[in-house]
Design a protein around this motif. Structure first.
Motif, short mmCIF file in Angstrom:
data_model
loop_
_atom_site.label_atom_id
_atom_site.label_comp_id
_atom_site.label_asym_id
_atom_site.label_seq_id
_atom_site.Cartn_x
_atom_site.Cartn_y
_atom_site.Cartn_z
N ASP A 70 34.50 27.07 55.31
CA ASP A 70 34.95 25.96 54.65
C ASP A 70 36.14 25.10 55.05
N LEU A 71 35.69 24.16 56.25
CA LEU A 71 37.03 23.67 56.75
C LEU A 71 37.76 22.82 55.57
N ASP A 72 37.15 22.21 54.67
CA ASP A 72 37.86 21.43 53.82
C ASP A 72 38.77 22.56 52.88
N LEU A 73 38.43 23.65 52.71
CA LEU A 73 39.39 24.40 52.05
C LEU A 73 40.51 24.92 52.98
N LEU A 74 40.11 25.20 54.23
CA LEU A 74 41.11 25.77 55.06
C LEU A 74 42.16 24.46 55.47
N SER A 75 41.55 23.23 55.53
CA SER A 75 42.55 22.13 55.97
C SER A 75 43.33 21.90 54.71
N SER A 76 42.79 22.05 53.38
CA SER A 76 43.67 21.60 52.43
C SER A 76 44.78 22.74 52.18
N ARG A 77 44.79 23.97 52.95
CA ARG A 77 45.67 24.82 52.74
C ARG A 77 46.60 24.71 54.15
N GLY A 78 46.49 23.65 54.87
CA GLY A 78 47.19 23.45 55.96
C GLY A 78 47.09 24.30 57.11
N LEU A 79 45.98 25.14 57.03
CA LEU A 79 45.73 25.79 58.27
C LEU A 79 44.91 25.61 59.30
N LYS A 80 45.31 25.96 60.46
CA LYS A 80 44.79 25.59 61.60
C LYS A 80 43.33 26.60 62.10
N VAL A 81 42.59 25.87 62.59
CA VAL A 81 41.28 26.68 62.97
C VAL A 81 40.92 26.39 64.62
N CYS A 82 40.77 27.53 65.32
CA CYS A 82 40.26 27.13 66.89
C CYS A 82 39.08 28.18 67.06
N ASN A 83 38.35 27.71 68.11
CA ASN A 83 37.03 28.34 68.36
C ASN A 83 37.12 28.65 69.82
N THR A 84 35.98 29.01 70.49
CA THR A 84 36.00 29.25 71.90
C THR A 84 34.69 28.67 72.68
N PRO A 85 34.61 27.27 72.57
CA PRO A 85 33.54 26.84 73.19
C PRO A 85 33.65 26.86 74.83
N ARG A 86 32.52 26.33 75.15
CA ARG A 86 32.19 26.11 76.84
C ARG A 86 32.04 27.58 77.49
N ILE A 87 32.94 28.60 77.29
CA ILE A 87 32.90 29.78 78.13
C ILE A 87 31.73 30.42 77.79
N LEU A 88 30.98 30.21 76.72
CA LEU A 88 29.54 31.11 76.55
C LEU A 88 28.39 30.14 76.95
#
Ligand SMILES: O=CC(=O)O
Length: 328
Positions: free
Chosen positions: A91-109
């Protein structure tokens, strides 16, 4: 960071290796080198002990579940680092409303996932699993005239020409397939001679031409249920749908009906909706469906690389470094 463990590594929440979706042993080794791991189950048993200490969460195959209740219990968490590319389950809206960063691992897969896409295409076309069963099972008559569908020279439609879609196109080109693609934006690189894919502005244009259709697009509000009755009706009765993206892009009931009514010939599914399917689900009864349990990136080499990158993303986020793989 000061903590009570006698080292400076940050405390990070993760799923235990023996959970259904837990981190495998090679991932645990990488993780433990860089962080103090708090297993989710241990955290649940003694929240008071770990709540304040935990600064980040590592998500392995979408676990543990990050929701408001978990975040309420983790007042010092700053980053959610996903070992994987797709973050549709967050829930990216929830996470951004809490000021959290989210990262992932694109491309290498990309390459590994494209390998799996071709594996499913070939296995379904040449009826690999049915043939395997025929050889093993004394109750099934061994027969040499057990034909599948031709791959070399057939027409492939790629839905979603991102990095994985392009890697599938390269492989399909080596099989001398005719390649069409549909993507929100046109990808000139895919149309160059090395791959030779032709752009279709709509699924209506793409689907009737294809012997195989492979879905590689992310699950978003726009792509949810993108394949329903209308789309299956546009496909050839001899065609195969392959999904290596997210189950929710296909309407499962419509797929079942299309397979039962022979509107299309076969499906090869690395992902389903729901996932996993319940044991009594009618799709599981169909011989013309080839399944794998969400194995797109599942080689030890790629999953280890993904874990290393996710840990690096997490450490960068905690130390305030610029993030290469930031989702929000
Ligand atoms: O499904 C796997 C991923 O999103 O990386």
């Amino acid at each position: 960071m000061a903590d009570n463990s006698g080292n400076d590594k940050p405390f990070v929440l993760a799923s235990r290796p023996d959970d259904e979706k837990g981190i495998p042993y090679y991932g645990v080794d990488i993780l433990k080198k860089h962080v103090n791991v708090v297993w989710y189950e241990d955290f649940l048993k003694d929240k008071a002990k770990y709540s304040e200490l935990i600064q980040g969460v590592i998500l392995w195959v979408m676990a543990p579940r990050v929701d408001a209740a978990l975040l309420d219990a983790l007042p010092n968490v700053k980053v959610i680092s996903n070992v994987g590319a797709g973050v549709n389950f967050l829930d990216l809206d929830l996470l951004s409303s809490r000021g959290l960063k989210v990262c992932n691992t694109p491309r290498i897969l990309n390459e590994t996932t494209a390998d799996m896409g071709m594996t499913l295409l070939l296995a379904s076309a040449r009826r690999l699993l049915e043939g395997d069963q025929m050889v093993r099972d004394p109750n099934i008559k061994w027969q040499i005239n057990f034909c599948g569908r031709q791959v070399s020279g057939a027409t492939l439609g790629i839905v979603g020409m991102g990095g994985i879609g392009y890697a599938v196109a390269q492989r399909a080109h080596a099989f001398r397939m005719n390649i069409f693609y549909h993507n929100r934006t046109r990808r000139p690189q895919a149309e160059e001679e090395a791959v030779g894919a032709q752009y279709c502005a709509s699924l209506e244009e793409l689907l009737p031409q294809c012997d195989f259709v492979i879905i590689m697009t992310p699950l978003t509000a726009e792509t949810k249920g993108m394949f329903g009755k209308k789309q299956f009706d546009l496909m050839k009765p001899s065609s195969t749908i392959i999904n290596i993206a997210r189950g929710g892009i296909i309407n499962t009931a419509a797929l079942l009906e299309a397979l039962q009514n022979k509107t299309i010939a076969a499906a090869a599914l690395d992902v389903t909706d729901p996932e996993p399917l319940p044991d009594d689900h009618p799709l599981l009864k169909l011989q013309n469906v080839t399944f794998t349990p969400h194995l797109g990136s599942a080689t030890v080499q790629t999953r280890s690389n993904m874990m290393s990158l996710a840990v690096q993303n997490l450490l960068d986020a905690l130390s305030g470094k610029p993030l290469v793989n930031q989702v929000i």
